[in-house]
Design an enzyme around this catalytic site. Structure first.
Site, PDB file in Angstrom:
ATOM      1  N   ASP A   1      -5.304   4.942   0.139  1.00 12.02           N
ATOM      2  CA  ASP A   1      -4.301   4.308   0.998  1.00 12.02           C
ATOM      3  C   ASP A   1      -3.120   5.248   1.162  1.00 12.02           C
ATOM      4  O   ASP A   1      -2.306   5.394   0.240  1.00 12.02           O
ATOM      5  CB  ASP A   1      -3.855   2.995   0.364  1.00 12.02           C
TER       6      ASP A   1
ATOM      7  N   GLU B   1       5.130   3.039   6.654  1.00 13.35           N
ATOM      8  CA  GLU B   1       4.379   1.781   6.671  1.00 13.35           C
ATOM      9  C   GLU B   1       4.509   1.044   5.357  1.00 13.35           C
ATOM     10  O   GLU B   1       4.602  -0.198   5.330  1.00 13.35           O
ATOM     11  CB  GLU B   1       2.903   2.072   6.966  1.00 13.35           C
TER      12      GLU B   1
ATOM     13  N   ASP C   1      -6.811   2.172   8.476  1.00 13.94           N
ATOM     14  CA  ASP C   1      -5.828   2.489   7.446  1.00 13.94           C
ATOM     15  C   ASP C   1      -6.570   2.987   6.206  1.00 13.94           C
ATOM     16  O   ASP C   1      -6.830   4.179   6.072  1.00 13.94           O
ATOM     17  CB  ASP C   1      -5.009   1.227   7.156  1.00 13.94           C
TER      18      ASP C   1
END
Length: 745
Positions: A384, A422, A451
């Site tokens: 991530d 983000e 993502d």
């Protein structure tokens, strides 16, 4: 012979000759004039062979190389590591051989939160004499060089206020409102206490917001090995020996209940923009909050006094979890000890960039297919978000090469976005939608979000609004799973996640979109048809709520290569599926969005409402028939538009204007479900079908929440007026959607 006889003969012969010439001209078939080149270009449909060529060029080794470069150093938003990645992506998209038509960085002034490097946050046990027999670990154990990088940010709760509250410790499960209420029922006085809670069940910020309502003055958050590690909690059971989270691992995160820059709601966060006062910010913790690892949590929870917590609250720390308050007398800490939460976070405005890349369309350059992924991470962020960025870089490398070689240009423009900040609350993507609100509302076809591209390597998983089901299924049917050319992504996906559709039978299950990634502002704020794509794990083999190293210093290239996707073939599969979807949306003559698939969702919502709510609604003179009629009208309009679409696709003499009209109806359907006045207390949420809700009822979110509050009250109560209001909102939204699909006049 008389002259008039001769003249008559001549005229008669001339007449016969004329008739013959005319008959010959009109009766004999003539070859039709060729279509002009411009008309052929306008009517060109997608080249299926191109999809196969591009899929073949997506390279797993290239993706591995991208990921290695992306994760060399930590790259939290606005740090040097993040700004170095801005330059890297710009260079890739400006490359003379594989670059795009245009690449630029766009900067915003975002309100962010950071820990104080000179005063580390901590959780401590404090004795009456002021000594501290326990202080939480300030860094994660350095199992590899990555954890020892000096730029690894210490664990903290972004947007938690600073402070040093001290009080008796209580265990409050997941920090839900119902959890704090259960403690009160058990006789636990929460006033002035510190609550320790585990991740899951409620949003990060909600754990503190809920606690403060009950008098809690500080919150500690940890990840329980039951929720993330399938119960594994020993050093030799966790990374680097397996994919499970080590005992010192701490999940960082933004403790922010909303998305976008907190000081500039609905405005792009430019230097000149009006900003609200910090005191006006909603959705962040009102009390100091700090995350810790489960090794430290074990030291605290297992020493508590008080009654045993309910069975559903028990975890895998190796002891029975008591409720507290305070520690047991005969334990490691005396009952007179208190727990102090020490938070030294500070907030400031910093410059954060989006990197935007563009491939201009050849026929409809004013129609945009958007593809995005955020760039910033809490630490190295191999999964991530860098797994998604690595996939995006490979997609743009292959498409850029075709573009530079003159072998391809899409029908519609493609816009790539590498979003900044983000992790602090979807800031880069939200500011982009605010800055280009009007343009995107009128011109954006769809948004593809990739993502975390690979959570694990078992199966494909997709979330999206119903119209994208069609295009995702088509792509998934063309791409094969890793290491098995006989099985498609579609068939493998259907084996792991499926549902029975009234229209199609057994099909893969398409999940719904919440607000967990950058698709949120596109769908909830602008009503742009959206999707989120990834590969994930086999839920029959693990109950982990997410991949175990999530938001920790262990989310590294080594972790990804060793345990998440050895060989990077799942990354490659996601890239092949995503680029297939991207090209279908950008190159198809008619947009491959099946608006009729919304009918099943509306039927599901309506049937639930009739079954569960109709008696109470009727008792208050509220009628569901108008909603049923609106849904029937929508389904009829969708069927008719699908028939028109099929006719146009089969017509060899397609009218470009007819094509454009149908495409606009398909593109704008999602916007018809927006009502900016429906949820005045929820920033950015305006989609009547997909707004956030507290109720678990499977129906229109506004109606579900209003009904939950009104249930049991008198019909004259204000709560029932809210039910009537949200029933009206639902009816109007469906009627607006139906009219969008119906004939223009």
């Amino acid at each position: 012979m008389r002259w008039y006889i001769i003249l008559g003969g001549v005229l008669g012969a001339a007449g016969v000759l004329t008739i013959g010439l005319l008959l010959g001209h009109f009766a004999i078939p003539k070859p039709s004039a060729p279509e002009p080149n411009w008309l052929q270009d306008l009517s060109q449909d997608i080249d299926e062979s191109l999809l196969q060529q591009i899929a073949a060029e997506i390279d797993a080794q290239q993706i591995e190389d991208h990921l290695r470069k992306l994760t060399l150093v930590p790259h939290m938003a606005t740090t040097k590591g993040d700004e170095d990645l801005v330059k890297l992506i710009m260079n890739r998209w400006q490359d003379k051989d594989t670059g795009l038509d245009e690449a630029k960085d766009e900067w915003y002034h975002a309100f962010l939160s950071f820990p104080n490097a000179s005063q580390p946050n901590s959780v401590a046990v404090v004795l009456p004499n002021g000594s501290m027999p326990f202080i939480s670990q300030r860094t994660e154990s350095g199992d590899t060089e990555d954890q020892r990088d000096p730029d690894v940010v210490q664990p903290y709760a972004a947007f938690s206020p600073p402070g040093n509250p001290k009080g008796k410790l209580v265990y409050a499960n997941q920090g839900k409102t119902s959890d704090y209420e259960e403690l009160l029922k058990q006789g636990v006085d929460l006033a002035g206490t510190i609550a320790i809670v585990r991740y899951g069940g409620a949003g990060r910020s909600a754990k503190a917001i809920n606690g403060a309502i009950f008098g809690v003055i500080g919150v500690i958050v940890y990840t329980d090995p039951k929720d993330i590690n399938d119960g594994k909690a020993l050093e030799n059971e966790t990374y680097p020996h397996s994919w499970y989270l080590p005992p010192s691992g701490v999940e960082r995160g933004s403790y922010n209940g909303y998305f976008g820059d907190l000081l500039t709601p609905y405005y792009p966060a430019k230097e000149h923009t009006y900003r609200i006062n910090e005191s006006e910010i909603q959705g962040i913790p009102p009390i100091p909050t700090q995350p810790i690892g489960f090794a430290d949590a074990r030291m605290l929870i297992c020493e508590l006094s008080g009654p045993k917590a309910p069975e559903t609250w028990q975890g895998s720390l190796g002891c029975d979890y008591p409720l507290g308050p305070g520690f047991r007398e005969a334990g490691r800490f005396s009952n007179t000890s208190e727990v102090q939460v020490n938070v030294y976070n500070y907030r400031e405005i910093r410059r954060s960039a989006n990197v935007m890349g563009v491939i201009r369309g050849s026929v409809e350059p004013d129609r945009y297919v958007l593809y995005g992924n955020h760039r910033d991470s809490w630490v190295h962020g191999a999964i991530d978000p860098s797994s998604g960025t690595a996939v995006m870089l490979e997609v743009t490398r292959v498409l850029g090469k075709k573009l530079k070689e003159g072998k391809w240009r899409p029908r519609r423009s493609i816009v790539f976005g590498s979003w900044g900040a983000e992790e602090f609350g979807l800031i880069g993507s939200t500011e982009y939608t605010e800055e280009y609100f009007s343009k995107l509302r009128e011109r954006a076809v769809a948004y593809i979000n990739v993502d975390i591209s690979v959570f694990a390597n078992a199966t494909f998983r997709a979330q999206g609004t119903p119209p994208v089901q069609n295009v995702i299924f088509k792509a998934a049917q063309q791409v094969k799973i890793p290491n098995n050319t006989m099985v498609t992504v579609y068939d493998n996906w259907k084996r792991f996640f499926n549902r029975t559709s009234p229209s199609y039978g057994l099909i893969p299950s398409l999940g719904t979109l919440g607000a967990g990634s950058d698709y949120a502002p596109f769908i909830h704020y602008l009503g742009i048809t959206s999707m989120d794509l990834a590969y994930t794990y086999d839920r029959s083999k693990t109950s982990a709520r997410i991949y175990p190293a999530y938001h920790t210093a262990y989310d590294t290239f080594d972790y990804a290569k060793r345990y998440i996707d050895p060989g990077f073939t799942s990354h490659q599969t996601v890239a092949r599926t995503a680029v297939n979807i991207l090209l279908r949306l950008s190159d198809s003559l008619i947009l491959p969005l099946n608006v009729g698939d919304y009918g099943e969702t509306l039927d599901t919502f309506y049937n639930f409402t009739v079954t569960q709510y109709s008696a109470a609604l009727a008792a208050c003179s509220l009628d569901l028939k108008p909603l049923g009629d609106a849904i029937a009208r929508f389904k009829s309009a969708a069927t008719h538009l699908n028939q028109q679409t099929a006719a146009v696709q089969q017509d060899s003499q397609r009218s470009p204007l007819k094509v454009r009209m149908i495409n606009d109806q398909l593109m704008l359907l999602e916007r018809a479900f927006l009502n900016p006045l429906a949820f005045p207390d929820k920033f950015y949420y305006s989609h009547v079908l997909w707004a956030s809700k507290t109720s678990g009822d499977n129906t229109f979110p506004g109606l579900a929440d209003a009904y939950a509050k009104a249930r049991g009250s008198q019909c004259e109560a204000h709560a029932w007026k809210e039910v009537h209001k949200h029933l009206t909102i639902a009816i109007q939204a469906v009627e607006n959607a139906a009219s969008t699909l119906e004939a223009v006049i």
